[in-house]
Scaffold this motif. Sequence first.
Motif, PDB file in Angstrom:
ATOM      1  N   HIS A   5       0.884  -1.164   0.000  1.00  0.00           N
ATOM      2  CA  HIS A   5       0.000   0.000   0.000  1.00  0.00           C
ATOM      3  C   HIS A   5       0.921   1.213   0.000  1.00  0.00           C
ATOM      4  O   HIS A   5       1.677   1.419   0.949  1.00  0.00           O
ATOM      5  N   THR A   6       0.904   2.004  -1.082  1.00  0.00           N
ATOM      6  CA  THR A   6       1.800   3.147  -1.181  1.00  0.00           C
ATOM      7  C   THR A   6       1.031   4.441  -0.996  1.00  0.00           C
ATOM      8  O   THR A   6      -0.136   4.559  -1.382  1.00  0.00           O
ATOM      9  N   PHE A   7       1.693   5.405  -0.401  1.00  0.00           N
ATOM     10  CA  PHE A   7       1.110   6.708  -0.102  1.00  0.00           C
ATOM     11  C   PHE A   7       2.161   7.752  -0.468  1.00  0.00           C
ATOM     12  O   PHE A   7       3.244   7.774   0.103  1.00  0.00           O
ATOM     13  N   THR A   8       1.848   8.594  -1.450  1.00  0.00           N
ATOM     14  CA  THR A   8       2.805   9.566  -1.942  1.00  0.00           C
ATOM     15  C   THR A   8       2.223  10.964  -1.819  1.00  0.00           C
ATOM     16  O   THR A   8       1.087  11.203  -2.205  1.00  0.00           O
ATOM     17  N   LEU A   9       3.017  11.903  -1.287  1.00  0.00           N
ATOM     18  CA  LEU A   9       2.586  13.290  -1.137  1.00  0.00           C
ATOM     19  C   LEU A   9       3.231  14.167  -2.199  1.00  0.00           C
ATOM     20  O   LEU A   9       4.426  14.033  -2.485  1.00  0.00           O
ATOM     21  N   PHE A  10       2.411  15.057  -2.762  1.00  0.00           N
ATOM     22  CA  PHE A  10       2.885  16.045  -3.726  1.00  0.00           C
ATOM     23  C   PHE A  10       2.518  17.429  -3.213  1.00  0.00           C
ATOM     24  O   PHE A  10       1.508  17.609  -2.534  1.00  0.00           O
ATOM     25  N   SER A  11       3.320  18.435  -3.600  1.00  0.00           N
ATOM     26  CA  SER A  11       3.050  19.797  -3.137  1.00  0.00           C
ATOM     27  C   SER A  11       2.047  20.524  -4.020  1.00  0.00           C
ATOM     28  O   SER A  11       1.388  21.444  -3.570  1.00  0.00           O
ATOM     29  N   ASP A  12       1.957  20.141  -5.299  1.00  0.00           N
ATOM     30  CA  ASP A  12       0.978  20.799  -6.173  1.00  0.00           C
ATOM     31  C   ASP A  12       0.355  19.792  -7.138  1.00  0.00           C
ATOM     32  O   ASP A  12       0.849  18.690  -7.331  1.00  0.00           O
ATOM     33  N   ARG A 130      -9.687   5.226   8.678  1.00  0.00           N
ATOM     34  CA  ARG A 130      -8.569   5.835   7.980  1.00  0.00           C
ATOM     35  C   ARG A 130      -7.658   4.729   7.470  1.00  0.00           C
ATOM     36  O   ARG A 130      -7.499   3.692   8.098  1.00  0.00           O
ATOM     37  N   GLY A 131      -7.044   4.958   6.337  1.00  0.00           N
ATOM     38  CA  GLY A 131      -6.168   3.974   5.729  1.00  0.00           C
ATOM     39  C   GLY A 131      -4.973   3.651   6.606  1.00  0.00           C
ATOM     40  O   GLY A 131      -4.689   4.343   7.587  1.00  0.00           O
ATOM     41  N   PRO A 132      -4.214   2.626   6.253  1.00  0.00           N
ATOM     42  CA  PRO A 132      -3.072   2.235   7.073  1.00  0.00           C
ATOM     43  C   PRO A 132      -1.972   3.304   7.101  1.00  0.00           C
ATOM     44  O   PRO A 132      -1.237   3.412   8.068  1.00  0.00           O
ATOM     45  N   ILE A 133      -1.888   4.106   6.039  1.00  0.00           N
ATOM     46  CA  ILE A 133      -0.900   5.180   5.995  1.00  0.00           C
ATOM     47  C   ILE A 133      -1.665   6.474   5.757  1.00  0.00           C
ATOM     48  O   ILE A 133      -2.507   6.553   4.868  1.00  0.00           O
ATOM     49  N   VAL A 138      -2.388  16.283   4.115  1.00  0.00           N
ATOM     50  CA  VAL A 138      -3.386  16.189   3.053  1.00  0.00           C
ATOM     51  C   VAL A 138      -4.554  17.120   3.358  1.00  0.00           C
ATOM     52  O   VAL A 138      -5.160  17.688   2.458  1.00  0.00           O
ATOM     53  N   ASN A 139      -4.864  17.324   4.621  1.00  0.00           N
ATOM     54  CA  ASN A 139      -5.956  18.220   4.990  1.00  0.00           C
ATOM     55  C   ASN A 139      -5.544  19.682   4.913  1.00  0.00           C
ATOM     56  O   ASN A 139      -6.402  20.560   4.967  1.00  0.00           O
ATOM     57  N   VAL A 140      -4.263  19.953   4.808  1.00  0.00           N
ATOM     58  CA  VAL A 140      -3.787  21.337   4.815  1.00  0.00           C
ATOM     59  C   VAL A 140      -3.529  21.831   3.396  1.00  0.00           C
ATOM     60  O   VAL A 140      -4.232  22.697   2.901  1.00  0.00           O
ATOM     61  N   ASP A 141      -2.492  21.271   2.740  1.00  0.00           N
ATOM     62  CA  ASP A 141      -2.140  21.832   1.437  1.00  0.00           C
ATOM     63  C   ASP A 141      -1.461  20.854   0.480  1.00  0.00           C
ATOM     64  O   ASP A 141      -0.965  21.264  -0.547  1.00  0.00           O
ATOM     65  N   GLN A 142      -1.435  19.578   0.783  1.00  0.00           N
ATOM     66  CA  GLN A 142      -0.737  18.644  -0.089  1.00  0.00           C
ATOM     67  C   GLN A 142      -1.714  17.641  -0.700  1.00  0.00           C
ATOM     68  O   GLN A 142      -2.812  17.447  -0.201  1.00  0.00           O
ATOM     69  N   ILE A 143      -1.270  17.005  -1.768  1.00  0.00           N
ATOM     70  CA  ILE A 143      -2.089  16.052  -2.511  1.00  0.00           C
ATOM     71  C   ILE A 143      -1.476  14.675  -2.321  1.00  0.00           C
ATOM     72  O   ILE A 143      -0.258  14.495  -2.438  1.00  0.00           O
ATOM     73  N   ALA A 144      -2.318  13.694  -2.020  1.00  0.00           N
ATOM     74  CA  ALA A 144      -1.846  12.323  -1.813  1.00  0.00           C
ATOM     75  C   ALA A 144      -2.324  11.437  -2.954  1.00  0.00           C
ATOM     76  O   ALA A 144      -3.471  11.532  -3.392  1.00  0.00           O
ATOM     77  N   VAL A 145      -1.426  10.601  -3.421  1.00  0.00           N
ATOM     78  CA  VAL A 145      -1.750   9.586  -4.420  1.00  0.00           C
ATOM     79  C   VAL A 145      -1.551   8.240  -3.737  1.00  0.00           C
ATOM     80  O   VAL A 145      -0.470   7.940  -3.253  1.00  0.00           O
ATOM     81  N   ILE A 146      -2.619   7.447  -3.700  1.00  0.00           N
ATOM     82  CA  ILE A 146      -2.594   6.167  -2.994  1.00  0.00           C
ATOM     83  C   ILE A 146      -2.800   5.050  -4.015  1.00  0.00           C
ATOM     84  O   ILE A 146      -3.763   5.079  -4.773  1.00  0.00           O
ATOM     85  N   GLU A 171       5.374   3.364   2.139  1.00  0.00           N
ATOM     86  CA  GLU A 171       4.834   2.074   1.716  1.00  0.00           C
ATOM     87  C   GLU A 171       4.609   1.211   2.955  1.00  0.00           C
ATOM     88  O   GLU A 171       5.298   1.363   3.968  1.00  0.00           O
ATOM     89  N   GLU A 172       3.650   0.341   2.837  1.00  0.00           N
ATOM     90  CA  GLU A 172       3.380  -0.608   3.905  1.00  0.00           C
ATOM     91  C   GLU A 172       2.971  -1.924   3.269  1.00  0.00           C
ATOM     92  O   GLU A 172       2.123  -1.943   2.382  1.00  0.00           O
ATOM     93  N   LYS A 173       3.582  -2.993   3.746  1.00  0.00           N
ATOM     94  CA  LYS A 173       3.280  -4.315   3.202  1.00  0.00           C
ATOM     95  C   LYS A 173       1.915  -4.749   3.713  1.00  0.00           C
ATOM     96  O   LYS A 173       1.642  -4.705   4.908  1.00  0.00           O
ATOM     97  N   LEU A 174       1.063  -5.153   2.775  1.00  0.00           N
ATOM     98  CA  LEU A 174      -0.247  -5.662   3.156  1.00  0.00           C
ATOM     99  C   LEU A 174      -0.142  -7.145   3.465  1.00  0.00           C
ATOM    100  O   LEU A 174       0.642  -7.872   2.867  1.00  0.00           O
TER     101      LEU A 174
END
Length: 175
Positions: A5-12, A130-133, A138-146, A171-174
């Motif tokens: 399970h991957t969780f990636t943050l982007f600034s824009d 809420r997801g594992p990661i 994300v609630n403030v100003d960043q975008i997450a791609v899961i 990342e987290e191993k499922l």
Amino acid sequence: MAKYHTFTLFSDFEEAFGALADIRVHKIPGISIDDVTLQSPIEHPEIEEVLGDRPVHVQKFTFFGAVFGVTFGFLFLAAAEASFLAQPQGGKPIIPLPSNIVLMYEMLIFFGVWTTVFAFIFLAGLVRKRGPIYSEQVNVDQIAVIIDVDEKNLDALKKLFTKHKALEFREEKLS
């Protein structure tokens, strides 16, 4: 093979959309745009262009709620009228349909609206854990791609997100 399970943050959004565009053209085999979940603090209309159309099931719940409302309304009214001292009086029907149609219509609206509300709450994930990661950014100003990805595609996904200036990759191993 293990799944991650991957969780990636982007600034824009431009960088996130660039990464999603690369996923859309299958730069990483085994991952399609349908596997992607995007979380953002604000709504962007162009997300549908990038992610494509997603199925909407709320109207199906509304339809079945309305059908249940009409059926329940008729059966409830008919049972109440038929069991209440059924004594025919001068040719009047025991179950009068013209006056019941209005009440059946009201039950249609009642159950249709309530099933729509509950379907929206459940299908929008408002009662989901809420997801594992997760990141509060994300609630403030960043975008997450899961994305859930196989182990063999994990390194390629990391390289793709690094190329598009990802701020953080978790990342987290499922199991």
